[in-house]
Design an enzyme around this catalytic site. Structure first.
Site, PDB file in Angstrom:
ATOM      1  N   LYS A 107       0.839  -1.156  -0.059  1.00 55.85           N
ATOM      2  CA  LYS A 107       0.008   0.009   0.025  1.00 55.85           C
ATOM      3  C   LYS A 107       0.750   1.210   0.007  1.00 55.85           C
ATOM      4  O   LYS A 107       0.324   2.406  -0.039  1.00 55.85           O
ATOM      5  CB  LYS A 107      -0.959  -0.088   1.105  1.00 55.85           C
ATOM      6  CG  LYS A 107      -1.955  -1.124   0.920  1.00 55.85           C
ATOM      7  CD  LYS A 107      -3.028  -1.026   2.141  1.00 55.85           C
ATOM      8  CE  LYS A 107      -4.062  -1.853   1.811  1.00 55.85           C
ATOM      9  NZ  LYS A 107      -3.728  -3.398   2.085  1.00 55.85           N
TER      10      LYS A 107
HETATM   11  C1  PLP Z   1      -4.507  -4.501   1.549  1.00 55.85           C
HETATM   12  C2  PLP Z   1      -3.847  -5.601   1.360  1.00 55.85           C
HETATM   13  C3  PLP Z   1      -4.026  -6.593   0.543  1.00 55.85           C
HETATM   14  C4  PLP Z   1      -5.727  -6.504  -0.300  1.00 55.85           C
HETATM   15  O1  PLP Z   1      -5.383  -5.671  -1.382  1.00 55.85           O
HETATM   16  P1  PLP Z   1      -6.844  -5.306  -2.085  1.00 55.85           P
HETATM   17  O2  PLP Z   1      -6.382  -4.211  -3.030  1.00 55.85           O
HETATM   18  O3  PLP Z   1      -7.665  -4.440  -1.131  1.00 55.85           O
HETATM   19  O4  PLP Z   1      -7.323  -6.029  -2.790  1.00 55.85           O
HETATM   20  C5  PLP Z   1      -3.324  -7.863   0.288  1.00 55.85           C
HETATM   21  N1  PLP Z   1      -2.427  -8.046   1.265  1.00 55.85           N
HETATM   22  C6  PLP Z   1      -1.879  -7.005   1.881  1.00 55.85           C
HETATM   23  C7  PLP Z   1      -0.670  -7.368   2.909  1.00 55.85           C
HETATM   24  C8  PLP Z   1      -2.660  -6.074   2.171  1.00 55.85           C
HETATM   25  O5  PLP Z   1      -2.081  -4.809   3.066  1.00 55.85           O
END
Ligand code: PLP
Length: 427
Positions: A107
């Site tokens: 993220k």
């Molecule tokens: C947020 C997150 C996801 C999921 O991603 P999306 O875009 O919401 O599908 C998967 N793995 C980790 C470690 C995350 O922080």
């Protein structure tokens, strides 16, 4: 570039307005009015370009004239100050490591990009914008870090006391500057409810905005991963399959957008934990959202994925067209732990639970001999330290980024009701 609301009851807006609004006034998600594929020779010669050049090429049409070329280049350069390597795991499987950013979860890219766009749009505005966000763990850290020191923007993060890991709490509470952490006496849903109430409260004297993946400036930069992965592989492999551990489906939706831009991707696998709304939909065509269930891959504990509607829009709501390039499978915690163990025993590689779910997705899909599968490793194993160490009986070395914050002092403000949040915001 204009954006329309997927609820079709709100005016079209520019990139700038879509970023500032987050959600359209009719509560719909914003979606770009057109998608123009990139020049074929750019894709064919992608190895000749730097990551920054590739990201600029991919992003420019979505930003349009709202940010001048040089400023957008600067934003991208500052966003992408780390690597995105593919590590070979098996003969035709690799792990795309997206955890080399400051908070060690994927993220970071979206949060850093969005922070800089918002900072750019607000630079001459005497009134600061406040990003208000509730977190169950990873989002808060990435947002806090991404927005740290960005002028014109304050960040207020609500997190449930005692419900996030030590590392995650340190990532939220030790930064200072324009970042404030509010420690809520309650669970994640209480934090989320307070945030929603604040957005609807006309007595709040600040300009509030959100920073989750419904915001186009957090969603779209996730396209970059697929370009960077392709750049590392295209000379060696054809028929590339991506398996994406999915919760809100923002990441995989950005991957499909990269495909729309012309990236030759054979297939997408959306791998989920037991929160299986989308796998069920792909099985029987019925979309039946459910309350989320807790799992060991908790960043994907989502019962009603907000970005799935964007995926359907990308395929004009044509179920057969979607099925041709998109599959989705769900896995239990037991299967996830077994996958972590198998990978560790076979090749001595430690996956976090989310990456392991991605790996399982490739296995279930069944790669043909001429295909190469890449699963997205979305978090560093250290972020899920207890599960990883207990499942694999190993000690995970704590990386420098994390070590340095563990010794810093936690600073938070305790909040136990909406009224207290409001008083804080109006102070
Ligand atoms: C947020 C997150 C996801 C999921 O991603 P999306 O875009 O919401 O599908 C998967 N793995 C980790 C470690 C995350 O922080």
């Amino acid at each position: 570039m204009n954006y329309y609301s997927l609820n079709h009851k709100a005016p079209k807006v520019s990139f700038k307005e879509a970023v500032i609004n987050g959600l359209a006034p009719d509560r719909g998600l914003y979606f770009p009015e057109s998608v123009t594929p990139l020049p074929q020779d750019f894709i064919e010669n992608i190895g000749d370009f730097s990551n920054e050049e590739i990201a600029f090429e991919a992003m420019q049409q979505f930003v349009g004239n709202d940010i001048p070329k040089e400023d957008l280049q600067t934003i991208i350069k500052e966003t992408l100050s780390f690597d995105f390597p593919i590590v070979p795991i098996e003969q035709n499987i690799g792990s795309l490591e997206l955890f080399h950013g400051p908070t060690m979860a994927f993220k970071d890219v979206g949060a850093r990009f969005m922070a800089r766009c918002l900072g750019y749009f607000n630079q001459n505005n005497p009134q600061k914008v406040t990003v208000l966000v509730a977190t169950s763990g990873d989002t808060g850290g990435a947002v806090a870090n991404g927005f740290l020191g960005v002028k014109g923007v304050d960040v207020v993060i609500l997190y449930p006391r005692g419900k996030v890991s030590d590392i995650q709490e340190k990532q939220l509470t030790t930064l200072g500057q324009n970042i404030t952490a509010l420690e809520v006496d309650g669970v994640f849903d209480d934090c989320q409810d307070m945030v929603k109430t604040a957005f609807l409260d006309r007595d709040i004297q600040r300009t509030l905005t959100s920073a989750n993946s419904i915001n186009i400036a957090r969603w779209l930069p996730q396209m970059f991963y697929y370009f960077f992965a392709y750049k590392q592989m295209y000379k060696k492999h054809k028929n590339i399959v991506f398996s994406v551990p999915s919760g809100n489906f923002g990441n995989i939706c950005a991957g499909i957008m990269a495909q729309k831009l012309g990236l030759p991707i054979q297939h997408f696998v959306a791998a989920t934990n037991v929160n299986d709304t989308v796998p069920n939909f792909m099985g029987n065509g019925v979309y039946n959202p459910k309350p989320s269930q807790p799992t060991i891959s908790n960043a994907m504990d989502v019962g009603n994925p907000s970005n799935f509607i964007r995926i359907q829009e990308l395929f004009n709501h044509d179920f057969e067209a979607l099925k041709n390039v998109f599959s989705s499978y769900s896995f239990t915690d037991k299967e996830t732990k077994e996958a972590m163990q198998t990978i560790y025993q076979k090749v001595n590689y430690i996956t976090d639970p989310h990456g392991a779910v991605g790996y399982l997705g490739l296995k279930k899909f069944g790669l043909s001999n001429d295909s190469y599968g890449v699963f997205l490793e979305t978090a560093h194993p250290v972020k899920f330290l207890d599960i990883v160490e207990n499942t694999l009986h190993v000690t995970v070395t704590i990386p420098e980024q994390i070590q340095s914050i563990m010794n810093k002092e936690k600073k938070s403000i305790k909040v136990s009701s909406y009224q207290e949040l409001k008083e804080f915001l109006n102070k």
